[in-house]
Design an enzyme around this catalytic site. Structure first.
Site, short mmCIF file in Angstrom:
data_model
loop_
_atom_site.label_atom_id
_atom_site.label_comp_id
_atom_site.label_asym_id
_atom_site.label_seq_id
_atom_site.Cartn_x
_atom_site.Cartn_y
_atom_site.Cartn_z
N VAL A 58 34.56 43.61 34.70
CA VAL A 58 35.36 44.48 35.59
C VAL A 58 36.84 44.31 35.24
CG1 VAL A 58 35.93 45.02 37.99
CG2 VAL A 58 33.64 44.16 37.43
N VAL A 85 36.28 39.06 33.87
CA VAL A 85 37.44 39.87 34.24
C VAL A 85 38.08 40.43 32.98
CG1 VAL A 85 39.66 39.87 35.41
CG2 VAL A 85 37.83 38.38 36.23
N LYS A 86 38.15 41.75 32.91
CA LYS A 86 38.76 42.38 31.73
C LYS A 86 40.27 42.47 31.96
CE LYS A 86 36.78 45.95 29.74
NZ LYS A 86 36.21 47.32 29.67
N ILE A 87 41.00 41.95 31.00
CA ILE A 87 42.47 41.97 31.09
C ILE A 87 43.02 42.53 29.78
CG2 ILE A 87 44.53 40.54 31.35
CD1 ILE A 87 42.94 38.59 33.01
#
Ligand code: G3P
Length: 229
Positions: A58, A85-87
């Site tokens: 996400v 967590v996509k950053i």
């Protein structure tokens, strides 16, 4: 090479998750926007379909270090284990990646266009780097070559980071990154279907059916076996 689904379409996720060895689902703000509605509810539904053992990626939407960190922690709290967590691979993104990875949160550094970004993301502790293939190739750059470079860098430095290639427009790009040493690819349902079907396979089967019927009539092998059992 492991395959994840790059979609938030619940029907497609249900189908491919049930029938194919899908390892998880990746989303981004554009993918979620396509479905609309209650986005938190939608992500919970995706988690419920794939179960707690598969990966859900996400993406953060915040822009400052503090708020990215808060958002990342909230994402993991909401969607549980095996949530990444996509950053994005920006200055603030890499700083947040280092902070969150040090705290044990799985980070997928996304929108990677160069091997240098991939290397820095890995050095910052990212679990995954997500190089964009077609967005790179659209600009006459070598997206598949970037994956090959990152794979070589990771292999030479014994990096724990894995490559999760994304942004595909053709089935061949998926195969090319697999050959280049990519660990995983996230693909939409259209490309997934392209990988599964081949017209020559279909015409070959039609030929087998025709030959069978000509020689043995309408009765299948199963029916003949069951009769004699
Ligand atoms: O997951 C993000 C990435 O797959 C973007 O794909 O098709 O929008 O370039 P695309």
């Amino acid at each position: 090479m492991r395959i994840l689904l790059d979609t938030a379409d619940l029907e497609k996720i249900e189908y491919f998750n049930l029938h194919y060895p899908i390892e998880g689902v990746t989303t981004n703000p554009t993918i979620l926007a396509k479905e609309g509605g209650d986005v938190v509810e939608l992500l919970h539904k995706i988690r419920a379909i794939i179960g707690e053992d598969k990966e859900l990626h996400v993406q953060v939407t915040e822009k400052t270090f503090e708020r990215i960190v808060r958002e990342a922690e909230a994402i993991v709290a909401a969607f549980g284990k095996n949530t990444f967590v996509k950053i994005p691979a920006t200055d603030v993104g890499l700083r947040a990646t280092k902070y969150l990875s040090d705290k044990g949160i799985g980070v997928t550094v996304t929108a990677v266009l160069t091997a240098a970004q991939g290397m820095l993301a890995s050095n910052s502790g990212a679990s995954y780097v997500a190089p964009y293939i077609s967005r790179s190739e659209n600009l006459c750059a070598d997206g598949v070559g970037t994956v090959a470079d990152i794979a070589e860098i990771f292999s030479k430095s014994n990096a724990k980071t894995q490559i999760l290639a994304a942004s595909f427009k053709t089935a061949k790009e998926v195969l090319d990154v697999a050959v280049a040493g990519c660990h995983a690819a996230t693909i939409g349902s259209t490309i997934m279907q392209m990988l599964i079907t081949h017209t020559t396979t279909d015409t070959s089967i039609a030929g087998f059916d025709r030959d069978w019927r000509e020689a043995f009539g309408e009765e299948s092998l199963l029916e003949r076996l069951e009769k004699k059992a």
